[in-house]
Design an enzyme around this catalytic site. Structure first.
Site, short mmCIF file in Angstrom:
data_model
loop_
_atom_site.label_atom_id
_atom_site.label_comp_id
_atom_site.label_asym_id
_atom_site.label_seq_id
_atom_site.Cartn_x
_atom_site.Cartn_y
_atom_site.Cartn_z
CE LYS A 84 -3.77 -2.15 2.64
NZ LYS A 84 -4.60 -2.07 3.88
CG HIS A 85 0.40 4.30 -2.87
ND1 HIS A 85 1.52 4.30 -3.67
CD2 HIS A 85 -0.63 3.96 -3.68
CE1 HIS A 85 1.18 3.98 -4.91
NE2 HIS A 85 -0.12 3.76 -4.94
CD GLU A 86 4.95 5.19 4.71
OE1 GLU A 86 4.10 5.16 5.63
OE2 GLU A 86 5.86 4.36 4.58
#
Length: 595
Positions: free
Chosen positions: A230-232
């Site tokens: 998942k994106h930070e």
């Protein structure tokens, strides 16, 4: 006799003797669609169709000028035109044609020699596939009916004596089964060439693009719901934050190689610029459609239409970088033919106008980010807003970047659920593909373009290319900007902002990864690039396809336990694998979607 498919090693000198089997159609077994008779008729393509233009070395002539020695005879059914361009110091070449149906025949059936700078040859009719022999190197390639091709014969560089023979498609052939014109770019993007040179198309570039794309598809489908896919939320990096900049990087590399090829073979800058504008428009248009999939709600509504997106940013980035390159590039700058006071910088110095433009854009990004007054926010704010920074700036998500998007595009026309929404409980929309971040995306593509210039400047000098990649992969700038920390640097690594440190760090990773792939795939050939090579050859189709069909079976189905990583991982891997299989089938069918 039929020519073998690899160059012989028993040549009497340093140049490989060869034959160029130019089969004008594939030979078919009895019972095939057209049968042996039709194959033989199609193979008679050389009859009055082999027009060989031997241009004087060092000259660059247009096609019309080259034909001044006499126009070639009009092509008939089952014929194709081959133009031979001589860029060797020698004034003449020996060209011959031979039928593939010959058995135990060592000498070519017909040969011609021309000491003149320009000449035209017509070969006799043949009853089967014909081999065109040029006594320098050997090329295996299937020519198409009514196609127009060039065979370019030259040395690899001013210091090398190895001969290169490359096939270039001037005009696409006719599909003899459907009687429709096929796209000369997509008819065979990777012709098999065997000679004393490396392959015309670098598989490592398509492999790199395919790897980025497949990870992107897997991440977009959920990545098994693991946190590192998942994106930070704000500062920092996860696997999901790597792939988009890599895709942008390799797009820049492809721009350098493709534009250089177009200009080398006579396309005018005005014509190429028109193609750039059209392709950029199509990417932006497709992007708007893809990110607004109101398939069940009727026509798109302007009220909540999201304007930014991945394809939109790719389109704008492509427009700026490609236009910049086509406007300022100089003939010979990418081939080592220009005289330079510092040869060690031959891949950088010719691009000094482009570098000035890119650095000016970066100064603009820095000034807007750190000096633009944002109502209710501290100047130069780079935080997520919400409850971040102890809740002092709840409506300042993204600082100047978020403010510009909300001011220019409107809150309803940007992304409503940014990655910082859950952790930092933000209340204002923020778009990670917004206006200000596009500047640094352009920088990322330009660094990729620099990789392409290295490949062109040091063509087939593998050690030089790899050493340059290694030098560019040193992350000194990133270390200074971030102070080697996640949160405490001058400019933290941040994918949402596309910060300068994010771009410099991602470009370092990209140079290292490209170096490894170039070494394994194109230098040592220890790896063919499978399976990533196939999606890389159809990247736009795969990207749009995975977005459009994301919620349809067999890419998605109802799970028994939505809280199970195992079920999510199985579903996401299945969907991603299906797109790899689809890309493989399309490759085998020679179906390529080019914009």
């Amino acid at each position: 006799g039929q020519a073998p498919s690899a160059a012989r090693s028993d040549a009497p000198d340093r140049h490989d003797w060869a034959a160029a089997p130019s089969a004008f159609s594939e030979r078919r077994r009895p019972g095939a669609e057209r049968g042996g008779t039709m194959a033989a008729a199609l193979a008679a393509a050389v009859a009055a169709a082999l027009g060989a233009l031997l241009l004087a070395p060092g000259r660059t002539q247009s096609r019309g000028e080259a034909l001044a020695a006499g126009p070639p005879p009009p092509l008939k059914m089952d014929q194709a035109l081959l133009l031979v361009r001589n860029e060797l110091p020698a004034q003449g070449l020996r060209l011959a044609a031979r039928s593939a149906a010959c058995h135990r025949v060592s000498a070519p059936s017909r040969a011609a020699t021309s000491p003149r700078p320009a000449a035209r040859f017509a070969s006799p009719s043949a009853s089967s596939a014909v081999s065109v022999s040029l006594f320098l190197c050997r090329i295996q390639y299937h020519f198409g009916e009514f196609g127009n091709y060039s065979l370019v014969v030259k040395t690899l560089s001013t210091s090398a004596k190895t001969i290169s023979c490359d096939i270039v498609i001037n005009e696409g052939p006719i599909n003899s089964y459907l009687r429709t014109t096929t796209d000369s770019i997509s008819s065979d993007p990777s012709p098999r060439l065997w000679c004393a040179t490396s392959r015309q198309r670098l598989r490592s570039l398509d492999t790199f693009r395919g790897l980025s794309l497949i990870i992107m598809v897997f991440v977009n489908y959920g990545g098994g719901k693991y946190w590192f896919f998942k994106h930070e939320s704000w500062n920092g990096l996860t696997v999901a934050d790597l792939v988009f900049p890599w895709f942008v990087f390799i797009m820049g590399t492809s721009i350098s190689l493709s534009l250089s090829s177009m200009l080398r073979w006579g396309s005018s800058k005005q014509k190429v610029l028109g193609k750039i504008l059209w392709r950029s428009f199509l990417l932006i248009l497709l992007g708007v459609i893809v990110v607004n999939p109101n398939y069940c709600l009727g026509a798109l509504s302007w009220e909540n239409l999201r304007i930014p997106g991945v394809l939109q940013r790719l389109g704008l980035t492509y427009l700026v970088v490609a236009a910049l390159e086509i406007l300022f590039t100089r003939a010979g700058a990418d081939s080592g033919t220009l005289e330079m006071s510092c040869p060690a910088l031959q891949d950088v110095l010719p691009s000094w106008p482009q570098w000035i433009f890119i650095l000016t854009l970066e100064v603009i990004w820095l000034c807007l980010t750190f000096l633009l007054p944002v109502p209710g926010c501290p100047r130069g704010y780079l935080g997520p807003g919400g409850i971040g920074d102890f809740g002092n700036y709840p409506n300042c998500t993204g600082g100047a970047a978020g403010y510009i998007d909300r001011l220019v595009l409107g809150e309803k026309h940007i992304y409503q659920h940014p990655s910082c929404n859950v952790l930092y409980q933000t209340t204002v929309p923020y778009d990670p593909e917004g206006i200000l971040g596009t500047i640094n995306t352009i920088l990322m593509a330009f660094l990729g373009l620099q990789a392409g210039k290295i490949i062109l400047s040091y063509k087939d000098q593998h050690k030089q290319i790899m050493s340059r990649f290694l030098i560019w992969s040193l992350g000194i700038i990133s270390a200074i900007l971030t102070k080697c920390s996640k949160e405490e640097g001058f400019i933290p690594i941040n994918k949402n902002l596309w910060s300068t440190s994010y771009v410099t760090t991602m470009s370092c990773f990209a140079f290292i990864l490209l170096l490894l792939m170039y070494y394994l795939v194109d230098v040592k050939r220890l790896w063919s690039g499978t399976p990533f090579f196939y999606p890389g050859m159809n990247s736009i189709l795969i990207y749009i396809g995975h977005e459009v069909f994301e919620n349809y079976f067999p890419f998605k189905w109802k799970m028994q336990d939505s809280q199970s990583h195992a079920e999510h991982l199985t579903q996401n891997l299945t969907a991603t694998t299906l797109w790899v299989i689809i890309s493989y089938i399309l490759y085998k069918k020679k179906i390529f979607w080019k914009i």
